[in-house]
Design an enzyme around this catalytic site. Structure first.
Site, PDB file in Angstrom:
ATOM      1  N   ASP A 228      87.488 -52.153   9.774  1.00 54.86           N
ATOM      2  CA  ASP A 228      86.570 -51.756  10.835  1.00 54.86           C
ATOM      3  C   ASP A 228      85.124 -51.977  10.396  1.00 54.86           C
ATOM      4  O   ASP A 228      84.818 -52.106   9.200  1.00 54.86           O
ATOM      5  CB  ASP A 228      86.769 -50.287  11.199  1.00 54.86           C
ATOM      6  CG  ASP A 228      88.078 -50.041  11.938  1.00 54.86           C
ATOM      7  OD1 ASP A 228      88.642 -51.016  12.473  1.00 54.86           O
ATOM      8  OD2 ASP A 228      88.530 -48.877  11.969  1.00 54.86           O
ATOM      9  N   TYR A 296      93.770 -47.547   0.291  1.00 57.29           N
ATOM     10  CA  TYR A 296      92.565 -47.010   0.927  1.00 57.29           C
ATOM     11  C   TYR A 296      92.098 -45.743   0.212  1.00 57.29           C
ATOM     12  O   TYR A 296      92.900 -45.010  -0.359  1.00 57.29           O
ATOM     13  CB  TYR A 296      92.832 -46.640   2.394  1.00 57.29           C
ATOM     14  CG  TYR A 296      93.365 -47.746   3.252  1.00 57.29           C
ATOM     15  CD1 TYR A 296      92.503 -48.530   4.014  1.00 57.29           C
ATOM     16  CD2 TYR A 296      94.735 -48.003   3.315  1.00 57.29           C
ATOM     17  CE1 TYR A 296      92.995 -49.541   4.825  1.00 57.29           C
ATOM     18  CE2 TYR A 296      95.235 -49.014   4.116  1.00 57.29           C
ATOM     19  CZ  TYR A 296      94.366 -49.778   4.871  1.00 57.29           C
ATOM     20  OH  TYR A 296      94.858 -50.780   5.671  1.00 57.29           O
ATOM     21  N   TYR A 364      97.139 -47.991  10.992  1.00 59.93           N
ATOM     22  CA  TYR A 364      95.789 -47.507  11.285  1.00 59.93           C
ATOM     23  C   TYR A 364      95.564 -46.203  10.527  1.00 59.93           C
ATOM     24  O   TYR A 364      96.155 -45.169  10.847  1.00 59.93           O
ATOM     25  CB  TYR A 364      95.615 -47.286  12.786  1.00 59.93           C
ATOM     26  CG  TYR A 364      95.617 -48.548  13.605  1.00 59.93           C
ATOM     27  CD1 TYR A 364      94.438 -49.258  13.826  1.00 59.93           C
ATOM     28  CD2 TYR A 364      96.795 -49.039  14.162  1.00 59.93           C
ATOM     29  CE1 TYR A 364      94.434 -50.419  14.589  1.00 59.93           C
ATOM     30  CE2 TYR A 364      96.805 -50.198  14.927  1.00 59.93           C
ATOM     31  CZ  TYR A 364      95.622 -50.884  15.133  1.00 59.93           C
ATOM     32  OH  TYR A 364      95.624 -52.032  15.893  1.00 59.93           O
TER      33      TYR A 364
END
Length: 402
Positions: A228, A296, A364
Protein backbone atom coordinates in the site's frame (compact mmCIF):
# COMPACT_ATOMS: atom_id res chain seq x y z
CA UNK A 1 1.90 -37.01 -62.12
CA UNK A 2 5.61 -37.37 -62.87
CA UNK A 3 8.08 -34.50 -63.26
CA UNK A 4 7.45 -34.10 -67.00
CA UNK A 5 3.68 -34.07 -66.57
CA UNK A 6 3.87 -31.56 -63.73
CA UNK A 7 6.22 -29.38 -65.74
CA UNK A 8 3.92 -29.41 -68.76
CA UNK A 9 0.95 -28.48 -66.58
CA UNK A 10 2.83 -25.56 -64.98
CA UNK A 11 3.96 -24.18 -68.32
CA UNK A 12 0.43 -24.49 -69.65
CA UNK A 13 -1.13 -22.70 -66.66
CA UNK A 14 1.43 -19.87 -66.73
CA UNK A 15 1.94 -19.73 -70.49
CA UNK A 16 5.66 -20.21 -69.71
CA UNK A 17 5.67 -16.87 -67.86
CA UNK A 18 7.30 -18.12 -64.68
CA UNK A 19 10.62 -17.39 -62.96
CA UNK A 20 13.10 -20.05 -61.75
CA UNK A 21 12.08 -19.42 -58.11
CA UNK A 22 8.38 -20.09 -58.70
CA UNK A 23 9.15 -23.01 -61.02
CA UNK A 24 11.61 -24.70 -58.67
CA UNK A 25 9.32 -24.23 -55.68
CA UNK A 26 6.74 -26.50 -57.32
CA UNK A 27 9.19 -29.39 -57.43
CA UNK A 28 10.59 -29.05 -53.89
CA UNK A 29 8.66 -32.16 -52.85
CA UNK A 30 10.12 -34.41 -55.56
CA UNK A 31 13.56 -32.95 -56.36
CA UNK A 32 16.42 -32.37 -53.98
CA UNK A 33 18.42 -29.22 -54.34
CA UNK A 34 20.11 -26.29 -52.59
CA UNK A 35 17.22 -23.93 -53.24
CA UNK A 36 14.19 -23.21 -55.35
CA UNK A 37 15.97 -20.92 -57.80
CA UNK A 38 18.74 -23.43 -58.58
CA UNK A 39 16.17 -26.22 -58.79
CA UNK A 40 14.25 -24.18 -61.34
CA UNK A 41 17.40 -23.40 -63.32
CA UNK A 42 18.25 -27.10 -63.47
CA UNK A 43 14.79 -27.82 -64.88
CA UNK A 44 15.28 -25.10 -67.49
CA UNK A 45 18.62 -26.60 -68.49
CA UNK A 46 17.49 -30.24 -68.42
CA UNK A 47 14.33 -29.69 -70.47
CA UNK A 48 15.69 -26.82 -72.62
CA UNK A 49 12.92 -24.52 -71.48
CA UNK A 50 12.39 -20.95 -72.64
CA UNK A 51 10.78 -19.00 -69.82
CA UNK A 52 9.28 -15.61 -70.48
CA UNK A 53 8.69 -12.69 -68.16
CA UNK A 54 7.41 -11.09 -66.15
CA UNK A 55 6.58 -14.01 -63.87
CA UNK A 56 2.83 -14.58 -63.79
CA UNK A 57 3.08 -15.94 -60.24
CA UNK A 58 5.23 -13.47 -58.30
CA UNK A 59 5.44 -10.48 -60.62
CA UNK A 60 9.24 -10.78 -60.46
CA UNK A 61 9.25 -9.94 -56.76
CA UNK A 62 12.47 -11.90 -56.24
CA UNK A 63 14.30 -9.42 -58.47
CA UNK A 64 13.42 -6.67 -55.96
CA UNK A 65 14.91 -8.33 -52.89
CA UNK A 66 18.41 -6.87 -53.23
CA UNK A 67 16.92 -3.38 -53.40
CA UNK A 68 14.64 -4.19 -50.46
CA UNK A 69 17.62 -5.28 -48.35
CA UNK A 70 19.39 -2.00 -49.09
CA UNK A 71 16.29 -0.08 -48.07
CA UNK A 72 16.22 -2.01 -44.81
CA UNK A 73 19.82 -1.05 -44.06
CA UNK A 74 19.09 2.60 -44.80
CA UNK A 75 16.09 2.56 -42.48
CA UNK A 76 17.91 0.84 -39.63
CA UNK A 77 20.95 3.09 -40.01
CA UNK A 78 18.73 6.18 -39.86
CA UNK A 79 17.20 4.96 -36.60
CA UNK A 80 20.67 4.60 -35.03
CA UNK A 81 19.77 1.55 -32.97
CA UNK A 82 21.71 -0.97 -30.94
CA UNK A 83 20.67 -4.51 -31.90
CA UNK A 84 22.10 -8.01 -32.17
CA UNK A 85 19.33 -9.99 -33.89
CA UNK A 86 16.49 -9.46 -36.34
CA UNK A 87 13.44 -11.19 -37.76
CA UNK A 88 12.35 -10.31 -41.28
CA UNK A 89 8.87 -10.57 -42.75
CA UNK A 90 7.12 -9.26 -45.85
CA UNK A 91 3.79 -8.13 -47.17
CA UNK A 92 2.95 -9.32 -50.68
CA UNK A 93 0.13 -8.32 -53.03
CA UNK A 94 -3.05 -10.31 -52.46
CA UNK A 95 -3.18 -11.40 -56.10
CA UNK A 96 0.31 -12.90 -55.84
CA UNK A 97 -0.73 -15.01 -52.85
CA UNK A 98 -3.97 -15.99 -54.55
CA UNK A 99 -2.33 -17.07 -57.81
CA UNK A 100 0.36 -19.02 -55.96
CA UNK A 101 -2.25 -20.97 -53.99
CA UNK A 102 -4.47 -21.48 -57.05
CA UNK A 103 -1.67 -23.03 -59.10
CA UNK A 104 -0.82 -25.49 -56.34
CA UNK A 105 -4.49 -26.36 -55.99
CA UNK A 106 -4.85 -27.05 -59.71
CA UNK A 107 -1.73 -29.21 -59.65
CA UNK A 108 -2.91 -31.05 -56.55
CA UNK A 109 0.40 -30.49 -54.74
CA UNK A 110 1.43 -29.17 -51.33
CA UNK A 111 4.72 -27.29 -51.44
CA UNK A 112 6.21 -24.23 -49.79
CA UNK A 113 4.20 -21.05 -50.30
CA UNK A 114 5.67 -18.01 -51.98
CA UNK A 115 5.58 -15.83 -48.86
CA UNK A 116 7.73 -18.25 -46.90
CA UNK A 117 10.33 -18.29 -49.66
CA UNK A 118 10.32 -14.51 -50.04
CA UNK A 119 10.74 -14.11 -46.26
CA UNK A 120 13.63 -16.56 -46.23
CA UNK A 121 15.43 -15.08 -49.24
CA UNK A 122 15.03 -11.51 -48.03
CA UNK A 123 16.01 -12.58 -44.52
CA UNK A 124 19.29 -13.98 -45.84
CA UNK A 125 20.09 -10.71 -47.55
CA UNK A 126 19.15 -8.56 -44.57
CA UNK A 127 21.10 -10.57 -41.99
CA UNK A 128 24.11 -10.48 -44.31
CA UNK A 129 23.94 -6.75 -44.96
CA UNK A 130 23.28 -5.93 -41.28
CA UNK A 131 25.86 -8.50 -40.11
CA UNK A 132 23.64 -10.00 -37.44
CA UNK A 133 21.77 -13.31 -37.09
CA UNK A 134 18.08 -14.01 -37.39
CA UNK A 135 16.23 -14.87 -34.18
CA UNK A 136 12.83 -16.50 -34.59
CA UNK A 137 12.01 -16.48 -30.86
CA UNK A 138 13.07 -13.16 -29.37
CA UNK A 139 14.58 -10.79 -31.95
CA UNK A 140 15.70 -7.29 -31.06
CA UNK A 141 14.14 -5.92 -34.25
CA UNK A 142 11.18 -7.17 -36.28
CA UNK A 143 11.51 -5.80 -39.80
CA UNK A 144 8.53 -5.87 -42.14
CA UNK A 145 9.07 -5.02 -45.80
CA UNK A 146 5.97 -4.08 -47.78
CA UNK A 147 6.46 -5.18 -51.40
CA UNK A 148 3.02 -4.08 -52.52
CA UNK A 149 4.03 -1.37 -54.96
CA UNK A 150 6.75 1.00 -53.75
CA UNK A 151 9.02 -0.67 -51.20
CA UNK A 152 8.25 0.43 -47.64
CA UNK A 153 10.12 -0.68 -44.52
CA UNK A 154 8.73 -0.81 -40.99
CA UNK A 155 10.98 -1.54 -38.00
CA UNK A 156 9.46 -2.77 -34.75
CA UNK A 157 11.86 -2.30 -31.84
CA UNK A 158 11.14 -4.99 -29.29
CA UNK A 159 11.35 -4.09 -25.58
CA UNK A 160 14.11 -4.95 -23.16
CA UNK A 161 13.47 -6.21 -19.64
CA UNK A 162 15.51 -5.35 -16.55
CA UNK A 163 14.83 -7.04 -13.24
CA UNK A 164 15.99 -6.38 -9.73
CA UNK A 165 14.68 -5.68 -6.23
CA UNK A 166 13.52 -2.40 -4.78
CA UNK A 167 13.20 -1.09 -1.25
CA UNK A 168 10.71 1.69 -0.46
CA UNK A 169 12.11 3.49 2.56
CA UNK A 170 9.40 6.10 3.12
CA UNK A 171 5.63 6.06 3.32
CA UNK A 172 3.31 7.95 1.00
CA UNK A 173 4.62 6.65 -2.34
CA UNK A 174 2.58 4.30 -4.54
CA UNK A 175 4.29 1.50 -6.41
CA UNK A 176 3.07 2.68 -9.82
CA UNK A 177 2.00 6.01 -11.25
CA UNK A 178 -1.48 6.78 -9.93
CA UNK A 179 -3.63 8.94 -12.26
CA UNK A 180 -5.77 11.63 -10.61
CA UNK A 181 -9.24 10.32 -9.81
CA UNK A 182 -10.86 13.59 -10.83
CA UNK A 183 -9.28 14.20 -14.23
CA UNK A 184 -7.96 10.70 -14.96
CA UNK A 185 -4.52 11.99 -15.81
CA UNK A 186 -5.45 15.03 -17.91
CA UNK A 187 -4.56 17.57 -15.21
CA UNK A 188 -6.87 19.61 -12.97
CA UNK A 189 -6.85 21.86 -9.91
CA UNK A 190 -7.15 18.89 -7.54
CA UNK A 191 -3.86 17.37 -8.74
CA UNK A 192 -2.20 20.75 -9.35
CA UNK A 193 -2.34 19.90 -13.06
CA UNK A 194 0.11 17.02 -12.72
CA UNK A 195 -2.47 14.40 -13.65
CA UNK A 196 -1.34 12.33 -10.66
CA UNK A 197 -2.64 11.54 -7.18
CA UNK A 198 0.92 11.49 -5.80
CA UNK A 199 3.98 13.51 -6.88
CA UNK A 200 6.01 10.40 -7.66
CA UNK A 201 6.03 6.61 -7.44
CA UNK A 202 8.43 3.70 -7.19
CA UNK A 203 7.86 3.12 -10.90
CA UNK A 204 8.79 6.68 -11.86
CA UNK A 205 11.82 6.88 -9.60
CA UNK A 206 13.21 3.71 -11.16
CA UNK A 207 12.09 4.07 -14.77
CA UNK A 208 13.03 7.68 -15.52
CA UNK A 209 16.83 7.19 -15.33
CA UNK A 210 16.50 3.95 -17.31
CA UNK A 211 14.48 5.64 -20.05
CA UNK A 212 17.11 8.35 -20.31
CA UNK A 213 19.93 5.80 -20.56
CA UNK A 214 18.20 3.64 -23.18
CA UNK A 215 16.32 6.24 -25.20
CA UNK A 216 13.15 4.19 -24.71
CA UNK A 217 9.75 5.62 -25.61
CA UNK A 218 7.89 4.37 -22.53
CA UNK A 219 8.08 1.88 -19.68
CA UNK A 220 5.93 -0.54 -17.75
CA UNK A 221 6.58 -1.69 -14.20
CA UNK A 222 5.84 -5.26 -13.11
CA UNK A 223 6.16 -6.01 -9.39
CA UNK A 224 5.91 -9.26 -7.47
CA UNK A 225 2.85 -8.02 -5.64
CA UNK A 226 2.57 -4.51 -4.24
CA UNK A 227 2.48 -2.73 -0.91
CA UNK A 228 0.00 0.00 0.00
CA UNK A 229 0.96 3.65 -0.38
CA UNK A 230 1.44 4.02 3.39
CA UNK A 231 3.51 0.83 3.75
CA UNK A 232 7.31 0.64 3.56
CA UNK A 233 9.10 -2.16 1.69
CA UNK A 234 12.23 -3.00 3.70
CA UNK A 235 14.56 -5.99 4.04
CA UNK A 236 16.12 -7.18 0.78
CA UNK A 237 13.31 -5.58 -1.21
CA UNK A 238 10.58 -6.66 -3.60
CA UNK A 239 11.37 -8.30 -6.97
CA UNK A 240 10.36 -6.32 -10.04
CA UNK A 241 10.77 -6.33 -13.81
CA UNK A 242 10.97 -3.06 -15.73
CA UNK A 243 9.90 -3.22 -19.37
CA UNK A 244 11.45 -0.55 -21.60
CA UNK A 245 9.64 -0.03 -24.89
CA UNK A 246 11.43 0.83 -28.15
CA UNK A 247 14.93 1.26 -26.66
CA UNK A 248 17.65 2.70 -28.86
CA UNK A 249 20.27 1.30 -26.46
CA UNK A 250 19.67 -2.31 -25.37
CA UNK A 251 22.66 -2.88 -23.08
CA UNK A 252 23.05 0.09 -20.73
CA UNK A 253 25.56 -0.11 -17.89
CA UNK A 254 23.37 -1.57 -15.14
CA UNK A 255 25.81 -0.85 -12.33
CA UNK A 256 25.91 2.82 -13.31
CA UNK A 257 22.12 2.82 -13.65
CA UNK A 258 21.73 1.34 -10.19
CA UNK A 259 23.89 4.10 -8.73
CA UNK A 260 22.03 6.81 -10.66
CA UNK A 261 18.59 5.57 -9.61
CA UNK A 262 19.61 5.46 -5.96
CA UNK A 263 21.22 8.90 -6.15
CA UNK A 264 18.19 10.56 -7.72
CA UNK A 265 15.68 8.78 -5.46
CA UNK A 266 17.27 10.59 -2.49
CA UNK A 267 16.61 7.94 0.13
CA UNK A 268 13.00 7.33 -0.87
CA UNK A 269 13.67 4.21 -2.94
CA UNK A 270 16.70 1.97 -3.43
CA UNK A 271 17.30 -0.68 -6.09
CA UNK A 272 19.74 -3.59 -6.10
CA UNK A 273 20.76 -6.60 -8.19
CA UNK A 274 19.79 -5.09 -11.55
CA UNK A 275 20.21 -7.56 -14.42
CA UNK A 276 18.84 -8.14 -17.89
CA UNK A 277 15.79 -10.34 -18.03
CA UNK A 278 13.15 -11.60 -20.48
CA UNK A 279 9.46 -11.34 -21.28
CA UNK A 280 8.89 -14.76 -19.70
CA UNK A 281 10.31 -13.51 -16.42
CA UNK A 282 7.65 -10.81 -16.31
CA UNK A 283 4.96 -13.48 -16.48
CA UNK A 284 6.72 -15.69 -13.92
CA UNK A 285 6.94 -12.78 -11.49
CA UNK A 286 3.22 -12.10 -11.68
CA UNK A 287 2.27 -15.76 -11.35
CA UNK A 288 4.64 -16.44 -8.45
CA UNK A 289 3.48 -13.50 -6.32
CA UNK A 290 0.60 -15.50 -4.85
CA UNK A 291 2.95 -18.38 -4.00
CA UNK A 292 5.58 -16.29 -2.24
CA UNK A 293 5.45 -15.78 1.50
CA UNK A 294 5.69 -12.29 2.99
CA UNK A 295 6.95 -11.18 6.39
CA UNK A 296 5.41 -8.05 7.91
CA UNK A 297 5.94 -5.85 10.96
CA UNK A 298 2.72 -4.27 12.16
CA UNK A 299 2.32 -1.72 14.94
CA UNK A 300 -1.15 -2.30 16.38
CA UNK A 301 -3.40 -0.06 18.45
CA UNK A 302 -5.77 -1.89 20.81
CA UNK A 303 -8.93 -0.32 22.22
CA UNK A 304 -8.72 -2.20 25.47
CA UNK A 305 -6.37 -4.09 27.75
CA UNK A 306 -5.24 -7.61 26.88
CA UNK A 307 -3.18 -10.05 28.93
CA UNK A 308 -0.18 -12.04 27.81
CA UNK A 309 -2.41 -15.10 27.97
CA UNK A 310 -4.70 -13.43 25.43
CA UNK A 311 -1.76 -12.62 23.17
CA UNK A 312 -0.59 -16.24 23.17
CA UNK A 313 -3.89 -17.10 21.50
CA UNK A 314 -2.69 -15.26 18.38
CA UNK A 315 -0.50 -18.28 17.66
CA UNK A 316 -3.71 -20.10 16.71
CA UNK A 317 -4.09 -17.93 13.62
CA UNK A 318 -3.78 -20.26 10.64
CA UNK A 319 -6.34 -20.50 7.83
CA UNK A 320 -7.91 -17.10 7.19
CA UNK A 321 -11.13 -16.60 5.23
CA UNK A 322 -11.01 -13.11 3.83
CA UNK A 323 -13.70 -11.39 1.83
CA UNK A 324 -12.49 -8.63 -0.46
CA UNK A 325 -11.73 -5.70 1.89
CA UNK A 326 -14.10 -2.76 1.85
CA UNK A 327 -11.28 -0.34 1.01
CA UNK A 328 -10.51 -2.10 -2.29
CA UNK A 329 -13.96 -3.46 -3.13
CA UNK A 330 -14.46 -0.74 -5.76
CA UNK A 331 -11.61 -2.17 -7.86
CA UNK A 332 -11.42 -5.85 -6.87
CA UNK A 333 -13.90 -8.67 -7.40
CA UNK A 334 -16.04 -9.31 -4.33
CA UNK A 335 -15.15 -12.85 -3.32
CA UNK A 336 -13.79 -14.86 -0.41
CA UNK A 337 -10.11 -15.82 -0.47
CA UNK A 338 -8.39 -18.31 1.80
CA UNK A 339 -4.84 -17.61 2.91
CA UNK A 340 -2.67 -18.90 5.75
CA UNK A 341 -0.76 -17.23 8.52
CA UNK A 342 2.47 -19.23 8.69
CA UNK A 343 4.03 -17.69 11.80
CA UNK A 344 3.22 -14.86 14.21
CA UNK A 345 5.06 -13.35 17.16
CA UNK A 346 4.31 -10.36 19.37
CA UNK A 347 5.99 -7.78 21.58
CA UNK A 348 4.53 -5.01 23.71
CA UNK A 349 5.61 -1.45 22.85
CA UNK A 350 4.22 0.83 25.58
CA UNK A 351 0.53 1.08 24.72
CA UNK A 352 0.98 -0.53 21.29
CA UNK A 353 1.66 -4.04 20.09
CA UNK A 354 4.31 -5.08 17.58
CA UNK A 355 3.40 -8.12 15.49
CA UNK A 356 5.78 -9.98 13.19
CA UNK A 357 3.61 -11.92 10.75
CA UNK A 358 4.73 -14.43 8.15
CA UNK A 359 1.89 -15.17 5.74
CA UNK A 360 1.05 -16.41 2.29
CA UNK A 361 1.03 -13.84 -0.49
CA UNK A 362 -2.32 -12.17 -1.06
CA UNK A 363 -3.36 -11.92 2.60
CA UNK A 364 -4.51 -8.40 3.51
CA UNK A 365 -2.66 -7.71 6.76
CA UNK A 366 -4.51 -4.57 7.84
CA UNK A 367 -7.79 -6.49 7.65
CA UNK A 368 -6.23 -9.51 9.36
CA UNK A 369 -5.69 -7.17 12.30
CA UNK A 370 -8.98 -5.24 12.30
CA UNK A 371 -11.33 -7.95 11.04
CA UNK A 372 -12.81 -5.48 8.52
CA UNK A 373 -16.29 -5.53 10.11
CA UNK A 374 -16.36 -9.31 10.09
CA UNK A 375 -15.19 -9.74 6.49
CA UNK A 376 -11.93 -11.36 7.68
CA UNK A 377 -12.22 -14.34 10.02
CA UNK A 378 -10.50 -15.04 12.30
CA UNK A 379 -8.64 -11.80 12.97
CA UNK A 380 -6.40 -10.33 15.65
CA UNK A 381 -9.37 -8.30 16.85
CA UNK A 382 -11.72 -11.29 17.10
CA UNK A 383 -9.17 -13.46 18.91
CA UNK A 384 -8.21 -10.78 21.44
CA UNK A 385 -11.80 -9.67 21.92
CA UNK A 386 -11.02 -5.96 21.54
CA UNK A 387 -11.03 -3.65 18.51
CA UNK A 388 -7.59 -3.55 16.90
CA UNK A 389 -6.17 -1.25 14.22
CA UNK A 390 -2.97 -1.35 12.21
CA UNK A 391 -1.21 1.95 12.97
CA UNK A 392 1.75 1.28 10.67
CA UNK A 393 2.94 -1.57 8.50
CA UNK A 394 6.26 -2.59 6.96
CA UNK A 395 7.06 -5.45 4.62
CA UNK A 396 10.26 -7.05 5.89
CA UNK A 397 10.67 -9.87 3.40
CA UNK A 398 9.28 -11.14 0.11
CA UNK A 399 10.37 -14.75 0.15
CA UNK A 400 10.28 -17.71 -2.18
CA UNK A 401 7.16 -19.87 -2.53
CA UNK A 402 5.84 -20.87 0.87
Amino acid sequence: MDVQERLDAILDITDSKICPHCLGRRFSDVMEGPGNRLRGERLVEKFSLHLEGPCLVCGDVFERLDEAALRVREKVDDLNLEYSSVLVGTRLPDDVLRIDEEIDRRLGIQVEGIKREVNRELGKRVTSILRCPADFESPDLVITVDLRGQIRVHVQINPIFIEGRYRKLVRGIPQTKWPCRSCRGRGCSRCDYTGKMYPTSVEELISEPVLEATGGSDSKFHGSGREDVDVRMLGTGRPFVLEIKEPAIRTPDLRALEDEINRRARGMVEVADLRFSSRNRKVELKESSRKKYKVYRAIVELEGAVSDEDLVKLEKLDLIRQRTPLRVSHRRADRIRERRVLEISWKRLDDHLELIIKAEGGLYIKELISGDSGRTEPSVSSILGVPARCASLDVLEVGEPA
